[in-house]
Design a protein around this motif. Structure first.
Motif, mmCIF file in Angstrom:
data_model
loop_
_atom_site.group_PDB
_atom_site.id
_atom_site.type_symbol
_atom_site.label_atom_id
_atom_site.label_comp_id
_atom_site.label_asym_id
_atom_site.label_seq_id
_atom_site.Cartn_x
_atom_site.Cartn_y
_atom_site.Cartn_z
ATOM 1 N N ALA A 82 0.840 -1.324 0.108
ATOM 2 C CA ALA A 82 -0.050 -0.068 0.032
ATOM 3 C C ALA A 82 0.884 1.360 0.210
ATOM 4 O O ALA A 82 0.417 2.360 -0.725
ATOM 5 C CB ALA A 82 -1.097 0.075 1.167
ATOM 6 N N SER A 83 2.116 1.323 0.628
ATOM 7 C CA SER A 83 2.998 2.326 0.648
ATOM 8 C C SER A 83 3.546 2.805 -0.786
ATOM 9 O O SER A 83 3.569 3.816 -1.118
ATOM 10 C CB SER A 83 3.901 2.243 1.822
ATOM 11 O OG SER A 83 3.531 2.104 3.082
ATOM 12 N N ALA A 84 3.834 1.514 -1.118
ATOM 13 C CA ALA A 84 4.396 1.934 -2.796
ATOM 14 C C ALA A 84 3.242 2.225 -3.657
ATOM 15 O O ALA A 84 3.672 3.286 -4.377
ATOM 16 C CB ALA A 84 4.672 0.355 -3.093
ATOM 17 N N VAL A 85 2.077 1.748 -3.502
ATOM 18 C CA VAL A 85 1.229 2.491 -4.495
ATOM 19 C C VAL A 85 0.963 4.186 -3.984
ATOM 20 O O VAL A 85 0.743 4.801 -4.854
ATOM 21 C CB VAL A 85 -0.173 1.915 -4.155
ATOM 22 C CG1 VAL A 85 -1.383 2.604 -4.736
ATOM 23 C CG2 VAL A 85 -0.126 0.349 -4.639
ATOM 24 N N TYR A 86 0.797 4.442 -2.853
ATOM 25 C CA TYR A 86 0.788 5.692 -2.468
ATOM 26 C C TYR A 86 2.031 6.569 -2.950
ATOM 27 O O TYR A 86 1.595 7.780 -3.545
ATOM 28 C CB TYR A 86 0.874 5.498 -0.916
ATOM 29 C CG TYR A 86 0.602 7.393 -0.357
ATOM 30 C CD1 TYR A 86 -0.303 8.008 -0.335
ATOM 31 C CD2 TYR A 86 2.084 7.817 0.163
ATOM 32 C CE1 TYR A 86 -0.292 9.435 0.006
ATOM 33 C CE2 TYR A 86 2.077 9.179 0.771
ATOM 34 C CZ TYR A 86 0.765 9.798 0.492
ATOM 35 O OH TYR A 86 0.883 11.365 0.912
ATOM 36 N N PHE A 87 3.191 6.175 -2.702
ATOM 37 C CA PHE A 87 4.382 7.008 -3.336
ATOM 38 C C PHE A 87 4.174 7.335 -4.629
ATOM 39 O O PHE A 87 4.747 8.121 -5.197
ATOM 40 C CB PHE A 87 5.700 6.453 -2.611
ATOM 41 C CG PHE A 87 5.808 6.989 -1.236
ATOM 42 C CD1 PHE A 87 6.119 8.134 -0.822
ATOM 43 C CD2 PHE A 87 5.798 5.984 -0.101
ATOM 44 C CE1 PHE A 87 6.306 8.607 0.337
ATOM 45 C CE2 PHE A 87 6.002 6.239 1.125
ATOM 46 C CZ PHE A 87 6.388 7.610 1.538
ATOM 47 N N VAL A 88 4.064 6.167 -5.346
ATOM 48 C CA VAL A 88 4.057 6.121 -7.054
ATOM 49 C C VAL A 88 2.834 7.285 -7.215
ATOM 50 O O VAL A 88 3.164 7.886 -8.165
ATOM 51 C CB VAL A 88 3.690 4.737 -7.262
ATOM 52 C CG1 VAL A 88 3.445 4.786 -9.203
ATOM 53 C CG2 VAL A 88 4.980 3.897 -7.546
ATOM 54 N N TRP A 89 1.610 7.098 -6.634
ATOM 55 C CA TRP A 89 0.601 8.053 -6.981
ATOM 56 C C TRP A 89 1.041 9.287 -6.621
ATOM 57 O O TRP A 89 0.692 10.560 -7.560
ATOM 58 C CB TRP A 89 -0.672 7.750 -6.264
ATOM 59 C CG TRP A 89 -1.717 8.875 -6.061
ATOM 60 C CD1 TRP A 89 -2.557 9.049 -7.124
ATOM 61 C CD2 TRP A 89 -1.684 9.957 -5.148
ATOM 62 N NE1 TRP A 89 -3.236 10.384 -6.715
ATOM 63 C CE2 TRP A 89 -2.719 10.638 -5.503
ATOM 64 C CE3 TRP A 89 -1.157 10.089 -3.708
ATOM 65 C CZ2 TRP A 89 -3.131 11.682 -4.775
ATOM 66 C CZ3 TRP A 89 -1.662 11.282 -3.137
ATOM 67 C CH2 TRP A 89 -2.542 12.057 -3.561
ATOM 68 N N LEU A 90 1.724 9.774 -5.608
ATOM 69 C CA LEU A 90 2.253 11.178 -5.042
ATOM 70 C C LEU A 90 3.101 11.507 -6.071
ATOM 71 O O LEU A 90 3.140 12.720 -6.428
ATOM 72 C CB LEU A 90 2.726 10.940 -3.702
ATOM 73 C CG LEU A 90 3.229 12.381 -3.121
ATOM 74 C CD1 LEU A 90 1.994 13.389 -2.902
ATOM 75 C CD2 LEU A 90 3.601 12.243 -1.738
ATOM 76 N N THR A 91 3.941 10.750 -6.686
ATOM 77 C CA THR A 91 4.967 11.038 -7.468
ATOM 78 C C THR A 91 4.433 11.670 -9.115
ATOM 79 O O THR A 91 4.705 12.563 -9.538
ATOM 80 C CB THR A 91 5.918 9.978 -7.867
ATOM 81 O OG1 THR A 91 6.932 9.573 -6.726
ATOM 82 C CG2 THR A 91 7.060 10.114 -8.911
ATOM 83 N N ILE A 92 3.330 10.591 -9.300
ATOM 84 C CA ILE A 92 2.595 11.127 -10.434
ATOM 85 C C ILE A 92 1.682 12.308 -10.307
ATOM 86 O O ILE A 92 1.896 13.306 -11.124
ATOM 87 C CB ILE A 92 1.736 9.820 -10.937
ATOM 88 C CG1 ILE A 92 2.525 8.709 -11.396
ATOM 89 C CG2 ILE A 92 0.758 10.391 -12.078
ATOM 90 C CD1 ILE A 92 1.642 7.402 -11.533
ATOM 91 N N ASP A 93 0.988 12.532 -9.224
ATOM 92 C CA ASP A 93 0.311 13.696 -8.770
ATOM 93 C C ASP A 93 1.080 14.978 -8.848
ATOM 94 O O ASP A 93 0.861 16.014 -9.406
ATOM 95 C CB ASP A 93 -0.192 13.605 -7.442
ATOM 96 C CG ASP A 93 -0.884 14.654 -7.277
ATOM 97 O OD1 ASP A 93 -2.049 15.111 -7.979
ATOM 98 O OD2 ASP A 93 -0.892 15.399 -6.190
ATOM 99 N N LEU A 94 2.459 15.000 -8.171
ATOM 100 C CA LEU A 94 3.364 16.027 -8.351
ATOM 101 C C LEU A 94 4.014 16.297 -9.600
ATOM 102 O O LEU A 94 4.403 17.647 -9.869
ATOM 103 C CB LEU A 94 4.189 16.059 -7.122
ATOM 104 C CG LEU A 94 3.343 15.892 -5.549
ATOM 105 C CD1 LEU A 94 4.620 15.929 -4.651
ATOM 106 C CD2 LEU A 94 2.732 17.166 -5.431
ATOM 107 N N SER A 95 4.357 15.309 -10.114
ATOM 108 C CA SER A 95 5.186 15.653 -11.642
ATOM 109 C C SER A 95 4.213 16.241 -12.483
ATOM 110 O O SER A 95 4.629 16.916 -13.352
ATOM 111 C CB SER A 95 5.410 14.218 -11.967
ATOM 112 O OG SER A 95 6.268 13.436 -11.394
#
Length: 237
Positions: free
Chosen positions: A215-228
C-alpha cells in the motif's frame, strides 16, 4: 604546528560518519554471501539511517566552510552507490532472483543506469525531488525479497525502474513534500514499522507487513505522478 580547533575536528568527524556507510556496505555484502538476508538488510538499513541524518550534522557543524577541500557530497555519492546499488544487485543475484545471462544483463543495466543517475548534474529538481528514478535499489530489492513475485514480474519491474531512470518525472522526497505532508509522514512511519517487523521476523514476512509495504508503494507512486504532472502545486518546504 597547526592549532587544534574542535570545530574542525567535529567537521571531519561528520565525513567519517558518512564514510561509515561504506563499512555498512561491506558488512551487508558479507551477509549476502552468507545468505543471511535479514542481517544484510539490517546493515543496509543502518547505512540508510546514516545517509538520512549526516546532512543535518554537516549543516550543524558547517562542514563545507570548515573543510572546503573535501566534498561531502562526492563522498556521499560514492557510499550511496555501494549501499543503494551495488550490494542490492549482488543480493538479487546471490538469492537467485536474477539468474542466468538475462539476470546478469539486468544487473549490469541497474549498475549502468545508476551511474548515469549519480553523475547527472540535473538529477535533483529545485524542489528537492529526484528527476528520474532515484536509484533506490536497496528499497526495490527489499520489496523483491518481501513479496517474492514470479520471475517475470521481478524482471519486468526491474527493467521498468531502469527505464524510468531516463524519464524526467519528479520522484518526491518523503520528508520534503509539502502537499499531503501529514499523510506522507504517516505512510513513511507505517512503512518503517512494517520493514522493521519483517526484518525481525524474517522472510517470508507477516501478511500485514507485506500489505503495508504494498500500500505504501502505491501511495508513493501516486504522489510522484500527482506532483510530476501538477506544476502549479508547491512541492517542498
Amino acid at each position: 604546528m597547526l592549532p587544534f580547533r574542535f570545530s574542525d575536528f567535529a567537521a571531519a568527524s561528520v565525513h567519517v560518519f558518512t564514510a561509515l556507510g561504506a563499512v555498512c556496505g561491506l558488512m551487508a555484502a558479507l551477509a549476502a554471501f552468507d545468505g543471511a538476508w535479514e542481517r544484510m538488510f539490517i546493515w543496509l538499513g543502518v547505512a540508510l539511517v546514516i545517509d538520512a541524518i549526516d546532512g543535518t550534522f554537516a549543516r550543524l557543524f558547517q562542514v563545507e566552510q570548515r573543510l572546503p577541500r573535501f566534498s561531502g557530497e562526492r563522498l556521499d555519492l560514492v557510499v550511496d552507490y555501494v549501499t543503494y546499488v551495488f550490494v542490492p544487485v549482488l543480493a538479487l543475484l546471490q538469492a537467485k532472483y536474477l539468474t542466468g545471462t538475462g539476470g546478469l544483463i539486468i544487473g549490469a543495466l541497474i549498475l549502468l543506469s545508476s551511474l548515469y543517475h549519480f553523475s547527472d548534474l540535473a538529477s535533483k529538481g529545485d524542489d528537492y525531488s529526484f528527476v528520474g528514478f532515484p536509484a533506490i535499489w536497496n528499497v526495490v530489492a527489499f520489496y523483491v525479497f518481501t513479496l517474492s513475485p514470479p520471475g517475470w514480474v521481478t524482471y519486468t519491474a526491474l527493467l521498468l525502474c531502469v527505464a524510468l531512470t531516463f524519464v524526467p518525472i519528479h520522484w518526491v522526497h518523503p520528508v520534503r513534500v509539502k502537499r499531503w505532508r501529514t499523510l506522507t509522514l504517516a505512510v513513511t512511519a507505517a512503512w518503517s514499522i512494517a520493514a522493521v517487523a519483517i526484518i525481525a521476523t524474517g522472510f517470508p514476512p507477516p501478511a500485514w507487513a507485506a500489505i503495508v509495504l504494498s500500500a505504501s508503494a502505491v501511495y508513493f507512486v501516486w504522489l510522484t505522478i500527482d506532483l510530476s504532472f501538477r506544476p502549479d502545486v508547491e512541492h517542498s518546504v
